[in-house]
Design an enzyme around this catalytic site. Structure first.
Site, mmCIF file in Angstrom:
data_model
loop_
_atom_site.group_PDB
_atom_site.id
_atom_site.type_symbol
_atom_site.label_atom_id
_atom_site.label_comp_id
_atom_site.label_asym_id
_atom_site.label_seq_id
_atom_site.Cartn_x
_atom_site.Cartn_y
_atom_site.Cartn_z
ATOM 1 N N LEU A 205 -2.913 -8.042 5.754
ATOM 2 C CA LEU A 205 -2.251 -8.196 7.057
ATOM 3 C C LEU A 205 -1.135 -7.162 7.139
ATOM 4 O O LEU A 205 -0.216 -7.197 6.326
ATOM 5 C CB LEU A 205 -1.641 -9.610 7.075
ATOM 6 C CG LEU A 205 -1.290 -10.278 8.382
ATOM 7 C CD1 LEU A 205 -2.538 -10.507 9.218
ATOM 8 C CD2 LEU A 205 -0.612 -11.611 8.096
ATOM 9 N N HIS A 206 -1.242 -6.227 8.077
ATOM 10 C CA HIS A 206 -0.132 -5.271 8.178
ATOM 11 C C HIS A 206 0.073 -4.722 9.585
ATOM 12 O O HIS A 206 1.012 -3.994 9.829
ATOM 13 C CB HIS A 206 -0.369 -4.092 7.223
ATOM 14 C CG HIS A 206 -1.446 -3.168 7.687
ATOM 15 N ND1 HIS A 206 -2.772 -3.443 7.519
ATOM 16 C CD2 HIS A 206 -1.389 -1.987 8.342
ATOM 17 C CE1 HIS A 206 -3.492 -2.474 8.036
ATOM 18 N NE2 HIS A 206 -2.687 -1.578 8.554
ATOM 19 N N ARG A 207 -0.818 -5.057 10.523
ATOM 20 C CA ARG A 207 -0.720 -4.456 11.851
ATOM 21 C C ARG A 207 0.528 -4.915 12.586
ATOM 22 O O ARG A 207 0.841 -6.108 12.593
ATOM 23 C CB ARG A 207 -1.943 -4.849 12.675
ATOM 24 C CG ARG A 207 -2.805 -3.682 12.863
ATOM 25 C CD ARG A 207 -4.101 -3.846 13.460
ATOM 26 N NE ARG A 207 -5.011 -3.181 12.557
ATOM 27 C CZ ARG A 207 -5.046 -1.877 12.361
ATOM 28 N NH1 ARG A 207 -4.234 -1.070 13.023
ATOM 29 N NH2 ARG A 207 -5.868 -1.353 11.493
ATOM 30 N N ARG A 240 5.370 -3.267 4.766
ATOM 31 C CA ARG A 240 5.994 -3.652 6.051
ATOM 32 C C ARG A 240 5.874 -5.167 6.267
ATOM 33 O O ARG A 240 6.795 -5.793 6.799
ATOM 34 C CB ARG A 240 5.375 -2.895 7.227
ATOM 35 C CG ARG A 240 3.986 -3.361 7.602
ATOM 36 C CD ARG A 240 3.410 -2.679 8.829
ATOM 37 N NE ARG A 240 4.193 -2.861 10.015
ATOM 38 C CZ ARG A 240 4.537 -1.878 10.847
ATOM 39 N NH1 ARG A 240 4.174 -0.647 10.596
ATOM 40 N NH2 ARG A 240 5.228 -2.127 11.912
#
Ligand code: UD1
Length: 360
Positions: A205-207, A240
């Site tokens: 998960l990084h968007r 992030r």
């Protein structure tokens, strides 16, 4: 012929590796320039080592920043780099990261021929930074290496002359086919303490659309927590996302079944993907990789630039709605493993790319 490849971020490296090998096999001079968009060892250096890519001839060290800042830094630094060096015959750009669009712009303005590896993917969603990067790279490229016939159709639909387009397949899947036998032998599961024979899910998960808004991230996290009450979810956390989870105070109360770890190297990740019961992700490339291996995929996005993966329910789009995440996972687990192998998934996409460069 002299070829210069520009890469910057993690997904670029797996796309570059087989192209480098195919160029080396034909004794074609190849310079690799790393923009430095990704600079952490576990997002960058480890990939070069594991994928047997030589150290880049230059690192532009642009680092992190806003999209416009990062893009502008690549434009300035890559422009300076090209001015100082003998002119390559081709500049190759890969995928859809900020470095891709920036490098294509510089080379095109300097009158150097540009080839785009992984051309023609379209999600139709222009709020996605990657979609804009794809459009820029494709419309500036002299030669467009489309991954699938559908991607080539997208390009023709945008008025790109067919003589510039070649359907070659996906170099990321070349790398996957190359790596799978080694990945299987690595004992990754045992090293990470996942008991043998016990099923697990793998999550990435990084968007920005999933992790930057605290309420959205909380909703996803709650759904994942509920899933993890019944089964193990292994979660290598992108930097992030780590910052967003920490700042939102979400790391403390994470349920025991949700096991966070640092980002993994390529072979470890492939090994875990291959054995996972299902993968939950918002990545682009992972949708292709899971479809190729037949691992059920649940994509936390509302659209995809890889519609082929949706065939037969191999990949399911669930957005970031908690209810749909649950339903999508249930359906994916019922469906089971069914590999998707297209005509071009023969591990030779990079060989076709090099042949096309020589013929052009
Ligand atoms: C980029 C790509 C995305 C790709 C992803 C894979 C764009 C627009 N996005 O997103 O398509 O799926 O890479 O990982 O190019 N950071 C570190 N260490 C690093 C790099 C980044 O800590 O080595 C942190 C920084 O806080 C940075 C943030 O991660 O601000 C985001 O990095 P960035 O390169 O801007 O985008 P990604 O989210 O990684």
């Amino acid at each position: 012929m002299r070829v210069l490849s520009v890469v910057g971020a993690r997904p670029n490296f797996a796309k570059l590796a087989p192209v480098h090998r195919a160029l080396a096999a034909r004794r074609i001079g190849h310079e690799i320039v790393h923009t430095g968009q990704h600079y952490d060892a576990n997002l960058s250096d480890s990939f070069f080592a594991e994928l047997e890519i030589p150290r880049p001839g230059a690192n532009l060290e642009v680092g992190s920043g806003s999209h416009h800042e990062q893009t502008a830094k690549v434009v300035a630094a890559f422009g300076r780099h090209l001015e100082r060096r003998p002119r390559p015959d081709w500049v190759l750009v890969y995928g859809d990261v900020n470095s891709t669009a920036a490098a294509a712009l510089v080379a095109a303005k300097m009158g150097i021929r540009v080839a785009h590896v992984e051309a023609g993917l379209r999600s139709g969603d222009r709020t996605m930074p990657e979609e804009l990067n794809r459009i820029v790279a494709d419309h500036l490229a002299d030669l467009l290496f489309a991954t699938t016939p559908g991607a080539a159709r997208n390009l023709r639909g945008e008025g790109i002359p067919p003589r510039r387009i070649r359907v070659v397949g996906n170099t990321m899947l070349d790398t996957l086919a190359w790596a799978l036998p080694r990945a299987r032998r690595r004992g990754t599961r045992a090293r990470l303490g996942l008991p043998k024979g016990r099923p697990y899910l793998l999550l990435t998960l990084h968007r920005p659309s999933n992790v930057d808004d605290p309420a959205t991230l909380r909703g996803i996290w709650k759904a994942l927590g509920e899933i993890a009450a019944g089964r193990t979810i292994l979660f290598p956390v992108h930097p992030r996302t780590f910052v967003r989870l920490r700042d939102g105070g979400l790391l403390e109360g994470a349920p025991a079944g949700l096991r966070c770890c640092d980002p993994l190297g390529y072979h470890d990740f492939v090994s875990l993907m291959h054995r996972a019961e299902a993968v939950l992700t918002d990545s682009g490339g992972i949708q292709d990789e899971t479809a190729y291996m037949g691992v059920p995929c649940v994509t936390l996005r509302w659209n995809t630039e890889r519609p082929e993966t949706l065939r037969g329910g191999r990949n399911r789009l669930v957005g970031n709605d908690p209810r749909r995440i649950h339903d999508g996972l249930r359906a994916a687990l019922r469906r089971g493993r069914r590999p998707l192998r297209g005509r071009f998934d023969d591990g030779r996409a990079a060989v076709r790319i090099v042949r096309a460069l020589l013929d052009a």
